[in-house]
Each structure stands twice: as C-alpha cells, then as structure tokens.
Design an enzyme around this catalytic site. Structure first.
Site, PDB file in Angstrom:
ATOM      1  CG  ASP A  57      40.158 -47.717  11.476  1.00 20.37           C
ATOM      2  OD1 ASP A  57      39.824 -46.827  12.271  1.00 20.37           O
ATOM      3  OD2 ASP A  57      39.946 -47.645  10.250  1.00 20.37           O
ATOM      4  CE  LYS A  93      46.481 -45.111  15.478  1.00 15.61           C
ATOM      5  NZ  LYS A  93      45.272 -45.410  14.700  1.00 15.61           N
ATOM      6  CD  GLN A  98      43.713 -39.713  11.425  1.00 13.06           C
ATOM      7  OE1 GLN A  98      44.611 -38.938  11.680  1.00 13.06           O
ATOM      8  NE2 GLN A  98      42.518 -39.562  11.954  1.00 13.06           N
TER       9      GLN A  98
HETATM   10  P1  IMP Z   1      39.894 -37.478   6.105  1.00 14.27           P
HETATM   11  O1  IMP Z   1      40.919 -37.642   7.166  1.00 14.27           O
HETATM   12  O2  IMP Z   1      38.479 -37.410   6.649  1.00 14.27           O
HETATM   13  O3  IMP Z   1      40.196 -36.357   5.169  1.00 14.27           O
HETATM   14  O4  IMP Z   1      39.908 -38.799   5.186  1.00 14.27           O
HETATM   15  C1  IMP Z   1      41.004 -39.118   4.341  1.00 14.27           C
HETATM   16  C2  IMP Z   1      41.261 -40.612   4.328  1.00 14.27           C
HETATM   17  O5  IMP Z   1      41.732 -41.026   5.616  1.00 14.27           O
HETATM   18  C3  IMP Z   1      40.035 -41.463   4.055  1.00 14.27           C
HETATM   19  O6  IMP Z   1      40.438 -42.625   3.355  1.00 14.27           O
HETATM   20  C4  IMP Z   1      39.564 -41.853   5.444  1.00 14.27           C
HETATM   21  O7  IMP Z   1      38.787 -43.035   5.439  1.00 14.27           O
HETATM   22  C5  IMP Z   1      40.891 -42.057   6.126  1.00 14.27           C
HETATM   23  N1  IMP Z   1      40.827 -41.866   7.577  1.00 14.27           N
HETATM   24  C6  IMP Z   1      40.781 -40.720   8.265  1.00 14.27           C
HETATM   25  N2  IMP Z   1      40.773 -40.945   9.578  1.00 14.27           N
HETATM   26  C7  IMP Z   1      40.838 -42.259   9.742  1.00 14.27           C
HETATM   27  C8  IMP Z   1      40.913 -43.114  10.908  1.00 14.27           C
HETATM   28  O8  IMP Z   1      40.930 -42.675  12.049  1.00 14.27           O
HETATM   29  N3  IMP Z   1      40.973 -44.447  10.653  1.00 14.27           N
HETATM   30  C9  IMP Z   1      41.014 -44.958   9.401  1.00 14.27           C
HETATM   31  N4  IMP Z   1      40.958 -44.211   8.293  1.00 14.27           N
HETATM   32  C10 IMP Z   1      40.878 -42.872   8.469  1.00 14.27           C
END
Ligand code: IMP
Length: 437
Positions: free
Chosen positions: A13, A16, A225
């Site tokens: 966040d 990008k 991410q």
């Molecule tokens: P997942 O990628 O959905 O498995 O989530 C795993 C962790 O990564 C969690 O803490 C999410 O909030 C974080 N996360 C995944 N994608 C993003 C993103 O694009 N921005 C910020 N946090 C992310």
C-alpha cells in the site's frame, strides 16, 4: 534499454499504482510477476479513479504491452470482471496489449473457502489475510497439485486434475471445517466460462518478455505488496505467500537476473499495515487516526482500516539492502502536512544493542524499540511542487534525512493523487516522464 522493478519497501500500500502508471509512459512493457488480487493498485487519472487488482497498472497506456507473468496467481473471475469494467470505461484492452501466462496458477473456489475457513478457525492467531485464496493457491503450486491457466485450454486435463484436487479439498472443507463440499460440476462450468473469455489472452509470456529484453525495449516490473510481507524475508508468518522482493522479478517472469538493471523502492512518507503482526512505529493514537483519515488508509481490496504509524527507516533500509534499491519514490508526502512535528525511526534498540535492519525473529521485532528523530512539521499546499526546492524546507529536510539514513537517493516524490502532482527527479527510462519533468 532499461529493465526496472518497482518494489514496495514497507508492508504494501505504498502507492504503486500511481507510480507505475506514471513510469509506464517511458516503458514499452509493464509486467506483474507475483501476488494476485490481494493487491489493490489505485490510479487517479483526469479525476477518475481506477482500482486494479490483477491487470498491470500500465494498462491505461493502450500502446504498451501489459503482462501477467507466471509468478502471479490468477482468479479468472476477478480478472475477467476487471477487464470488462475497464473496457466499459473506455480503456482499450485486447489480446494485443494484454498477455497472460499459461503457467500462472488458478485461484479456485476451494482456495478461497479454505483461506476464509482457516482464518476464522485460527481466531486470535489469524494472519489477517485478504481472504482471496492466495495462500492456498501458492501452497498447491508448491505441492504440485495446482491448476494452471493453460489447463483451462484443455477441458479433459482440467477436469481430471480438478477431480483429484477436489477430493482432498472437500475432505478438509467437510471434515475439518464443517462446510458443504464443492461439486466438480461447479468447477467445470466455471472453467468453461473462463476459458471462453481468456483463451486468446493466454500465451507464453516468458518468450514475450525475453524477446522484448533482447530487442532493447524498456520493461517495467510492477511489484505487489511490500518487502515486509515477503514469505522469506518479511515478518513471517504475518506475510503473504509470495516474494515481493526484487529477486522474484526473475523467478516470476523468467527475465534472467542480470537483465534487471534498476530497482526503485516505493516508500510511503509514513507506514501502514493491514492484517496482524508487529509494527514498531504504529501510532494507536489521534495522530495515527488523523493519518488514516487524511491518507484514506482503507484497503483497496478489502476496505479494512489500515494501521498507521511514523515512517520507519529501518524497514526501508532493510528493503534497500535486500533489493538493491538505488532510488526511492516517496508517496503521500502531502498527507503529513499540518502536523506540528513528524517522526522517523532511524534505528531500533533491542537487548541494549542498536539495530540497523529489521530483526529476523518475530519476537525480536515485537520487542524492538524504535529510535526516533523528530522533524518540524510543514504546512501549506505542496501539490503543485515540481522540484524539491518548491517544498517547504522542513519537508525537504525530512526527505534528505530519509535518503541519507537508508542509503538511496530520492528519485520521485508524489505530492497528490493525480499524475501531474509529482516531482520527478529520476527518469529511469531516459525519456521524460509525463509529469513534473
Ligand atoms: P494474503 O496475501 O491475502 O494471504 O494476506 C497475507 C497478509 O498480507 C495479510 O496481512 C494481508 O493484509 C497482507 N496483504 C496482502 N496483500 C496486500 C497488499 O496488497 N497490501 C497490503 N497488505 C497486503
């Protein structure tokens, strides 16, 4: 020719979408190489807002090639919805300018169901995932029981593989989580729908990227991410299931490592995090609340409020050193205006020692105390600034210290959401970027 990666240095966040859209002006190709629709990249162009999850942020430049490479996990329903929504708004998308890797793994309904079921069963121990099925899909890839987009093109093969996978998934869903099973007919119907729309887009993206690199084209690799969410180098287990670090450009796209020339690190002028896990500079007070409201810090993907805190140069330095970042794109500097003072952590104290990098254990990070430097706040509208000299001296001092503390230069500063609200110092592709050049 230049191949450039744009990497989030924090917990994602960092903004990008805007930076990739802006840099895409000088690129020939924009490539997503990891993650999936857990990402949410927001672009504001001409007063219109576009929230992209899977389609690369270069798509608003129809003459460029946008690529979803093999390291991405794709929810075809989300991708199709995104393509339709964008084309409905007049964005030109066709197999000519959007290429999707047949090797990319498919997020299926059972991946989402398992992601959600595990998170609710974990209670207080949950990761706080986006619930999009990202983790279970990467797990299946590693376990070699995943389905790839190319499998959609061969219904017999898709059916056979899905049947085997479903047996195990239904066992988990019904016996462990007390849920209804998923019918194979549901998967076959979805696969038919997805294939009929996506077939013309599914290609061997390795060859397309390879040829573009050999022809001396400029390729922009769009990370998703951030480094602290990296499964190897982040705050495990509170991480995503892929590698947002620069090394993944090569793995996820097939570009040889020595053909990646530059890495730019995205740094938000403060820190935010969604989901669980330690966050040393978190502000659980009115200042944190104010940053959240002014910065609009609510998830693009899930709408969840983001935890906010001061800029953590230890986190950024760790990313710089892990990814070979030479240049920083600092975003959302305008959000800090009006604060009487601004802080930046430049080291941690842990067990009587000073640390320059994020410690390798979760307990270490949870106990680490940020050592702050305090800066005078700045005020006034900075959104028209075109050079660092147009910024209030207090804001410039903050940026200068960041560059010095992490060992990378300031290459770009975003001072508002629009393309032209940007100070552009680095032109990684040689050509002047559109705004503030
Ligand atoms: P997942 O990628 O959905 O498995 O989530 C795993 C962790 O990564 C969690 O803490 C999410 O909030 C974080 N996360 C995944 N994608 C993003 C993103 O694009 N921005 C910020 N946090 C992310």
């Amino acid at each position: 020719m230049t191949n450039l990666a744009v990497i989030g240095t924090q917990w994602g966040d960092e903004g990008k979408g805007k930076v990739v859209d802006l840099l895409a002006e000088g690129a020939d190709m924009v490539v997503r190489f990891q993650g999936g629709n857990n990402a949410g990249h927001t672009l504001v162009v001409g007063g219109s807002t576009y929230a992209l999850h899977l389609v690369p942020s270069g798509i608003l430049h129809p003459e460029k090639t946008s690529v979803v490479a093999s390291g991405v996990v794709v929810d075809p329903g989300v991708l199709i919805g995104e393509i339709k929504a964008l084309t409905g708004r007049g964005v030109e998308i066709s197999p000519r300018n959007l290429k999707i890797s047949g090797k990319a793994h498919v997020i299926l309904p059972y991946h989402k169901r398992l992601d959600e079921a595990r998170e609710s069963a974990a209670g207080a121990g949950k990761i706080g995932t986006t619930g999009r099925g990202i983790g279970p899909t990467y797990e299946d890839k590693a376990a070699r029981v995943g389905l790839r987009l190319s499998d959609l093109l061969d219904p017999g093969l898709f059916g056979a593989k899905a049947k085997i996978a479903l047996e195990e998934k239904n066992c988990l869903l019904t016996n462990l989580y007390g849920q209804k099973p998923i019918e194979i007919s549901e998967l076959l119907e979805l696969a038919r729908e997805w294939a009929s729309f996506l077939s013309p887009y599914i290609v061997d993206t390795f060859e397309i990227i390879h040829n573009a690199s050999k022809e001396g084209k400029n390729i922009l690799f769009e990370g998703a991410q951030g480094v602290q969410l990296d499964i190897d180098h982040g705050t495990y287990p509170f991480v995503t299931s892929s590698n947002p670090t620069a090394g993944a450009v090569s793995v996820g796209s097939g570009l040889p490592p020595n053909e990646l020339h530059k890495v730019m690190g995205l740094v938000k002028a403060y820190t935010s995090r969604v989901g669980e896990g330690p966050f040393p500079t978190e502000l659980a007070d009115e200042t944190g609340q104010r940053i959240r409201e002014i910065g609009g810090e609510y998830g693009t993907t899930t709408g969840r409020p983001r935890r906010c805190g001061w800029l953590d140069a230890v986190v950024v330095r760790t990313a710089v050193d892990l990814c070979g970042i030479e240049s920083l794109a600092v975003t959302k500097l305008d959000v800090l205006r009006g604060l009487p003072e601004i802080k930046m952590a430049t080291s941690y104290r842990l067990g009587g020692k000073s640390l320059a990098h994020v410690p390798g254990t979760l307990s270490g990070l949870a106990q680490a105390e940020p050592v702050y430097e305090t800066f005078k706040g700045f005020d006034g509208d900075i959104s028209a600034a075109k050079g660092l000299g147009d910024l209030p001296p207090e804001a410039k001092a903050f940026l200068d210290r960041l560059a010095e503390a992490v060992g990378a230069r300031i290459g770009l500063v975003s001072v508002g959401p629009e393309r032209d609200q940007t100070i552009v110092l680095d032109k990684p592709f040689g050509a002047p970027a559109r705004a503030g050049a």
